[in-house]
Design a protein around this motif. Structure first.
Motif, PDB file in Angstrom:
ATOM      1  N   LEU A 172       2.709   3.089   2.082  1.00 53.91           N
ATOM      2  CA  LEU A 172       2.362   4.147   3.026  1.00 53.91           C
ATOM      3  C   LEU A 172       1.027   3.835   3.688  1.00 53.91           C
ATOM      4  O   LEU A 172       0.034   3.583   3.011  1.00 53.91           O
ATOM      5  CB  LEU A 172       2.282   5.496   2.324  1.00 53.91           C
ATOM      6  CG  LEU A 172       3.558   5.981   1.645  1.00 53.91           C
ATOM      7  CD1 LEU A 172       3.305   7.312   0.956  1.00 53.91           C
ATOM      8  CD2 LEU A 172       4.695   6.096   2.635  1.00 53.91           C
ATOM      9  N   ALA A 173       1.012   3.838   5.016  1.00 51.40           N
ATOM     10  CA  ALA A 173      -0.236   3.639   5.751  1.00 51.40           C
ATOM     11  C   ALA A 173      -1.009   4.957   5.759  1.00 51.40           C
ATOM     12  O   ALA A 173      -0.430   6.032   5.598  1.00 51.40           O
ATOM     13  CB  ALA A 173       0.068   3.198   7.180  1.00 51.40           C
ATOM     14  N   SER A 174      -2.298   4.868   5.929  1.00 53.42           N
ATOM     15  CA  SER A 174      -3.093   6.092   6.007  1.00 53.42           C
ATOM     16  C   SER A 174      -2.741   6.833   7.289  1.00 53.42           C
ATOM     17  O   SER A 174      -2.300   6.239   8.265  1.00 53.42           O
ATOM     18  CB  SER A 174      -4.583   5.762   5.959  1.00 53.42           C
ATOM     19  OG  SER A 174      -4.916   4.946   7.051  1.00 53.42           O
ATOM     20  N   PRO A 225      11.630  12.221   9.470  1.00 53.88           N
ATOM     21  CA  PRO A 225      12.564  13.182  10.037  1.00 53.88           C
ATOM     22  C   PRO A 225      13.769  13.403   9.128  1.00 53.88           C
ATOM     23  O   PRO A 225      14.367  12.457   8.638  1.00 53.88           O
ATOM     24  CB  PRO A 225      12.986  12.524  11.359  1.00 53.88           C
ATOM     25  CG  PRO A 225      12.707  11.080  11.180  1.00 53.88           C
ATOM     26  CD  PRO A 225      11.553  10.985  10.241  1.00 53.88           C
ATOM     27  N   GLY A 226      14.054  14.670   8.884  1.00 55.01           N
ATOM     28  CA  GLY A 226      15.203  15.009   8.054  1.00 55.01           C
ATOM     29  C   GLY A 226      14.982  14.882   6.557  1.00 55.01           C
ATOM     30  O   GLY A 226      15.910  15.100   5.776  1.00 55.01           O
ATOM     31  N   LEU A 227      13.791  14.550   6.122  1.00 59.60           N
ATOM     32  CA  LEU A 227      13.512  14.433   4.690  1.00 59.60           C
ATOM     33  C   LEU A 227      13.559  15.823   4.059  1.00 59.60           C
ATOM     34  O   LEU A 227      12.993  16.774   4.607  1.00 59.60           O
ATOM     35  CB  LEU A 227      12.129  13.815   4.489  1.00 59.60           C
ATOM     36  CG  LEU A 227      11.855  13.146   3.153  1.00 59.60           C
ATOM     37  CD1 LEU A 227      12.697  11.893   2.998  1.00 59.60           C
ATOM     38  CD2 LEU A 227      10.389  12.779   3.048  1.00 59.60           C
ATOM     39  N   LEU A 252       9.712   7.161   6.856  1.00 60.14           N
ATOM     40  CA  LEU A 252      10.620   7.140   5.713  1.00 60.14           C
ATOM     41  C   LEU A 252      11.959   7.699   6.155  1.00 60.14           C
ATOM     42  O   LEU A 252      12.016   8.744   6.800  1.00 60.14           O
ATOM     43  CB  LEU A 252      10.074   7.997   4.563  1.00 60.14           C
ATOM     44  CG  LEU A 252       8.697   7.618   4.033  1.00 60.14           C
ATOM     45  CD1 LEU A 252       8.264   8.616   2.968  1.00 60.14           C
ATOM     46  CD2 LEU A 252       8.705   6.219   3.468  1.00 60.14           C
ATOM     47  N   VAL A 253      13.025   7.003   5.801  1.00 64.49           N
ATOM     48  CA  VAL A 253      14.374   7.441   6.145  1.00 64.49           C
ATOM     49  C   VAL A 253      15.231   7.347   4.890  1.00 64.49           C
ATOM     50  O   VAL A 253      15.255   6.308   4.228  1.00 64.49           O
ATOM     51  CB  VAL A 253      14.973   6.554   7.263  1.00 64.49           C
ATOM     52  CG1 VAL A 253      16.374   7.008   7.610  1.00 64.49           C
ATOM     53  CG2 VAL A 253      14.085   6.552   8.490  1.00 64.49           C
ATOM     54  N   VAL A 288      14.198   4.117   2.860  1.00 63.18           N
ATOM     55  CA  VAL A 288      13.780   2.934   3.597  1.00 63.18           C
ATOM     56  C   VAL A 288      12.400   3.226   4.199  1.00 63.18           C
ATOM     57  O   VAL A 288      12.210   4.234   4.871  1.00 63.18           O
ATOM     58  CB  VAL A 288      14.789   2.600   4.723  1.00 63.18           C
ATOM     59  CG1 VAL A 288      14.332   1.373   5.501  1.00 63.18           C
ATOM     60  CG2 VAL A 288      16.173   2.385   4.135  1.00 63.18           C
ATOM     61  N   VAL A 289      11.465   2.339   3.908  1.00 65.19           N
ATOM     62  CA  VAL A 289      10.111   2.456   4.450  1.00 65.19           C
ATOM     63  C   VAL A 289      10.046   1.595   5.705  1.00 65.19           C
ATOM     64  O   VAL A 289      10.359   0.405   5.670  1.00 65.19           O
ATOM     65  CB  VAL A 289       9.054   1.986   3.434  1.00 65.19           C
ATOM     66  CG1 VAL A 289       7.651   2.147   4.001  1.00 65.19           C
ATOM     67  CG2 VAL A 289       9.198   2.723   2.113  1.00 65.19           C
ATOM     68  N   LEU A 290       9.659   2.223   6.803  1.00 67.86           N
ATOM     69  CA  LEU A 290       9.559   1.532   8.090  1.00 67.86           C
ATOM     70  C   LEU A 290       8.113   1.477   8.551  1.00 67.86           C
ATOM     71  O   LEU A 290       7.339   2.400   8.273  1.00 67.86           O
ATOM     72  CB  LEU A 290      10.390   2.273   9.148  1.00 67.86           C
ATOM     73  CG  LEU A 290      11.864   2.464   8.851  1.00 67.86           C
ATOM     74  CD1 LEU A 290      12.489   3.402   9.877  1.00 67.86           C
ATOM     75  CD2 LEU A 290      12.579   1.152   8.833  1.00 67.86           C
TER      76      LEU A 290
END
Length: 109
Positions: free
Chosen positions: A29-31, A37-39, A71-72, A103-105
């Motif tokens: 996770l970047a700062s 969306p949709g989490l 995050l998806v 999935v981390v984008l």
């Protein structure tokens, strides 16, 4: 019975809880803002509590210029193609969840 519950309940709670999922996500996770969306609300709350992340779970979150990480949640059996302008950094599963993958984008090439 009490001894068994005392020893095993914390382990079962850890495996079924959100904390291990957040711990696996935290290095990626970047700062700043995390677009998700949709989490589900439980996932958003866990990220905000355990990772001190600022999560934007609205539909247009991935278009917001301030969010460098997204995050998806996807079905583990299906392939996922990132949207234009995003690349896959990592795939993370909860310890006992075989159906769902996070999935981390990261924004950029």
């Amino acid at each position: 019975w009490l001894l068994v519950m005392t020893l095993l309940l914390p382990l079962a709670d850890y495996v079924r809880g959100m904390r291990p999922w957040v711990e696996r996500l935290r290095p990626h996770l970047a700062s700043g803002c995390v677009a998700a969306p949709g989490l589900p609300q439980a996932h958003v709350a866990a990220l905000e509590l355990h990772a001190n992340a600022r999560v934007d779970a609205t539909e247009g979150a991935m278009q917001a210029p301030g969010c460098k990480t997204a995050l998806v949640l996807v079905d583990a059996a299906k392939t996922f193609r990132p949207p234009t302008g995003w690349r896959v950094v990592e795939r993370v599963r909860r310890p006992r969840d075989r159906q769902e993958v996070t999935v981390v984008l990261r924004r950029g090439s």
